[in-house]
Enzyme design. Structure first.
Site, PDB file in Angstrom:
ATOM      1  N   ASP A   1       0.819  -1.213   0.000  1.00 30.82           N
ATOM      2  CA  ASP A   1       0.000   0.000   0.000  1.00 30.82           C
ATOM      3  C   ASP A   1       0.854   1.265   0.000  1.00 30.82           C
ATOM      4  O   ASP A   1       2.032   1.244   0.361  1.00 30.82           O
ATOM      5  CB  ASP A   1      -0.889   0.039   1.246  1.00 30.82           C
ATOM      6  CG  ASP A   1      -2.033  -0.954   1.181  1.00 30.82           C
ATOM      7  OD1 ASP A   1      -2.065  -1.775   0.243  1.00 30.82           O
ATOM      8  OD2 ASP A   1      -2.887  -0.916   2.083  1.00 30.82           O
TER       9      ASP A   1
ATOM     10  N   HIS B   1       3.655  -2.430   3.055  1.00 33.81           N
ATOM     11  CA  HIS B   1       3.647  -1.046   2.579  1.00 33.81           C
ATOM     12  C   HIS B   1       4.920  -0.734   1.805  1.00 33.81           C
ATOM     13  O   HIS B   1       5.972  -1.343   2.039  1.00 33.81           O
ATOM     14  CB  HIS B   1       3.476  -0.083   3.758  1.00 33.81           C
ATOM     15  CG  HIS B   1       2.107  -0.148   4.374  1.00 33.81           C
ATOM     16  ND1 HIS B   1       1.727  -1.181   5.201  1.00 33.81           N
ATOM     17  CD2 HIS B   1       1.030   0.671   4.253  1.00 33.81           C
ATOM     18  CE1 HIS B   1       0.465  -0.999   5.574  1.00 33.81           C
ATOM     19  NE2 HIS B   1       0.022   0.122   5.019  1.00 33.81           N
TER      20      HIS B   1
END
Length: 314
Positions: free
Chosen positions: A103, A246
């Site tokens: 992400d 992430h």
């Protein structure tokens, strides 16, 4: 390769591909030599040519390996089926396929992340925000070559605080950037922070997006050290798992390099993108209905994420 043509899986088994090419070259060279010899000696009976079975066998092995191709049409159809179920994806089925997702990118560490994944032969799904995609447009094409780019909103605002009009704007503006920069148009999204409720899910479904959550949280967005990130990921990864990571934390790179990628290699899991996962290892209707409780690995629920607005960044 132009990202607009990336409608197939990117990583056929390199050893099998080399075997096919080498064996074919050997057979062709043998045929050429025999024909040349025959023409140069017209008084000698033309030799019979026995074609090796190796190319056929290698080709069959290639077709039976994990070097499968999943067309863009199949992937989009699988995403559409998920939308029609009106359920988010937490995990897939029980076959030996799993997905890493990242992400909040792209970011300044994106080149390092992509190098790690490329060297390991691991495709991934990148949930980008429109803002960061606009800040780092130079990385969008290379992200698309390493996997699938999906929608993580424009500003990373919690959807549970927005109106349906605002949610539509957040997704539409980001989707426009993704398509413009990469040519990819997969209708998949992940709500920032995992913040969702019946209203947001209904809104997202109505807009035609498959809602993708996760079954294992590395917790790398919570400033964890690389050992903890690695442990959380390895404990949660398994057949059908969707792992949340992430793009930004440097500790994530260390965890991938030192522990996670070696563990994936030992496990024998085939890593694919989320749309490919939905085709190759679709979740059962019961799994979708059960939500995160439908995600199991070694008989235990492996969800470590918080599906609301956590204290840390999602």
């Amino acid at each position: 390769m132009d990202a607009r043509k990336m409608d197939k899986r990117r990583r056929p088994n390199p050893r099998l591909r080399i075997a096919v090419l080498v064996s074919t070259a050997v057979v062709l060279a043998s045929m050429a030599y025999s024909m040349t010899t025959s023409l140069a000696h017209t008084d000698v009976r033309r030799p019979s040519i026995e074609v090796s079975e190796l190319p056929r066998m290698a080709g069959a092995a290639l077709a039976a390996s994990d070097a499968l191709y999943v067309s863009k049409a199949e992937q989009n159809a699988a995403l559409k089926r998920l939308v029609n179920r009106n359920r988010p994806l937490f995990c897939a089925g029980k076959k030996n396929y799993a997905a890493l997702t990242f992400d909040d990118g792209p970011s300044s560490i994106t080149p390092q992340l992509l190098k790690l994944l490329k060297n390991a032969g691991i495709p991934a799904t990148f949930f980008v925000t429109g803002k960061t995609a606009s800040d780092f447009p130079q990385y969008m094409q290379v992200l698309a070559k390493q996997g699938v780019i999906a929608n993580h909103s424009w500003s990373h605002a919690a959807f549970t605080t927005l109106s349906s009009k605002d949610i539509k704007r957040e997704l539409a503006t980001t989707q426009a950037v993704i398509t413009r920069e990469t040519g990819q148009d997969f209708m998949a999204m992940r709500p920032p922070y995992g913040a969702r409720n019946s209203f947001t899910t209904k809104t997202v479904d109505k807009l035609g997006y498959a809602e993708i959550l996760w079954s294992a949280d590395s917790e790398d967005a919570l400033a964890k050290d690389w050992r903890t990130i690695a442990k959380n990921t390895i404990d949660g990864i398994g057949p059908g798992s969707v792992v949340l990571m992430h793009d930004r934390p440097t500790e994530t790179l260390t965890a991938l390099r030192k522990r996670i990628i070696p563990a994936i290699r030992r496990s024998g899991l085939k890593m694919v993108t989320v749309p490919e996962l939905l085709v190759l290892n679709p979740p059962s209707a019961k799994q979708l209905d059960d939500g995160p409780r439908g995600c199991t690995h070694a008989g235990e629920v492996n969800v470590s994420g918080y599906f609301g607005i956590p204290k840390g960044e999602g």
